[in-house]
Design an enzyme around this catalytic site. Sequence first.
Site, PDB file in Angstrom:
ATOM      1  N   ASP A 145      63.203   6.217   2.994  1.00  0.00           N
ATOM      2  CA  ASP A 145      64.453   6.956   2.771  1.00  0.00           C
ATOM      3  C   ASP A 145      65.587   6.014   2.373  1.00  0.00           C
ATOM      4  O   ASP A 145      66.456   6.377   1.580  1.00  0.00           O
ATOM      5  CB  ASP A 145      64.837   7.723   4.042  1.00  0.00           C
ATOM      6  N   HIS A 197      60.887   4.379  11.688  1.00  0.00           N
ATOM      7  CA  HIS A 197      60.272   5.672  11.377  1.00  0.00           C
ATOM      8  C   HIS A 197      59.606   6.203  12.635  1.00  0.00           C
ATOM      9  O   HIS A 197      59.053   5.442  13.432  1.00  0.00           O
ATOM     10  CB  HIS A 197      59.243   5.520  10.250  1.00  0.00           C
TER      11      HIS A 197
END
Length: 432
Positions: free
Chosen positions: A367, A309
Amino acid sequence: MTHQSHETAKLTIGDKTLDLPIYHGTVGPDVIDIRRLYSEGGVFAFDPGYTSTGSCESAITYIDGDKGQLLYRGYPIEQLAAKSHFLEVAYLLLYGELPTAEQMEDFESRVTNHTMLHEQMAYFFRGFRRDAHPMAVVCGIMGAMSAFYHDSTDINDAWQREVATIRMIAKMPTIVAWAFKYHVGQPFVYPRNNLDYASNFLNMCFSVPATDYVVDPILSRAMDRIFTLHADHEQNASTSTVRLASSSGANPFACIAAGVACLWGPAHGGANEAALMMLREIGTPDRIPEFIARARDKDDPFRLMGFGHRVYKNFDPRAKVMKQSADEVLGLLGIERNPTLQVAKELERIALEDPYFIEKKLYPNVDFYSGIILDAMGFPTSMFTPIFALARTVGWISQWKEMIEDPQLKIGRPRQLYTGATLRDYVDVENR
């Protein structure tokens, strides 16, 4: 609350020295106030992507990427996801504190009783092409709400702001569900006030008039967690877009539509869709080593989507909770006949054990897991970002409300480093 430090930052520009105030937040890095930089120093700061620039003062959400920490109004996301539910989290983000039992009952009642859309909006949906992307429909409908709800567009009226807030949170599940129904060619399903927020959304998406549909509590809980984990994420691209649009005095529906449009970008809200597409590209578990080798190859453009991330340099705290939901959903629905989910489970196992992933801190992120859950539930990838927008609406509205109520509100006006032509005279066409 911001506190000014006794220290200042000294900046020397030629023969000028500026003493710039340093402020302390309640937690996180200190900030240098550069608002006098141009008026007194004659220069601008240059920060593409605003990665080192604080654009506002906010008391809503805090992220510590090194620690892997996400706080909503000071509460760790893990605690809220385990003990709370989306509408309670929505109240917390909007009003700053967890509600009392009476406040929660009132808030839930107001949201639940405003879930229906103006009946004429059904005709608006039907004006889109059948193959329109659901995100295009959601963006258009949200922007059009200002044409249907004139009595809640005055941003200077506190009551109208409150009415707009409840309307958007209540109606967004209906908008997204109807975009889905229109996309797949099924009749619209009206909201039901006897269902909770997540169950109502699932019912509007998957029930049909021809048969009864009962929402499984495991799926409802998983959806509620997806909403909670995506509710806000500090000053990301879409939130900053909402704030910038709001700074002009635009009506709330237009501002949230701007956030929806920004979220549509594949580098932002489309990440879970990209992760699932990668899993489908891999195809079967036996091909995973091939793709890991490609990811390690610096000359290969292939990237492992759903890992790591930009903000979190540690494990994404949302991913820990989402992984639990993914395990529950896959346990309920089974993955024996779904090769994509088989690839996901094996890739997850490797990522948590392989030294390459651990060294690079390429942990599965939110995600990765949310895409798996939504796919297992039966949502096409085109619906992933609209569902993200549904969840993030409450965060956008919280940020919008905070900004509108700030007495120091100014219209956003970023500066630039100009590299174009200098002053030159116009030449008539016959002389060029």
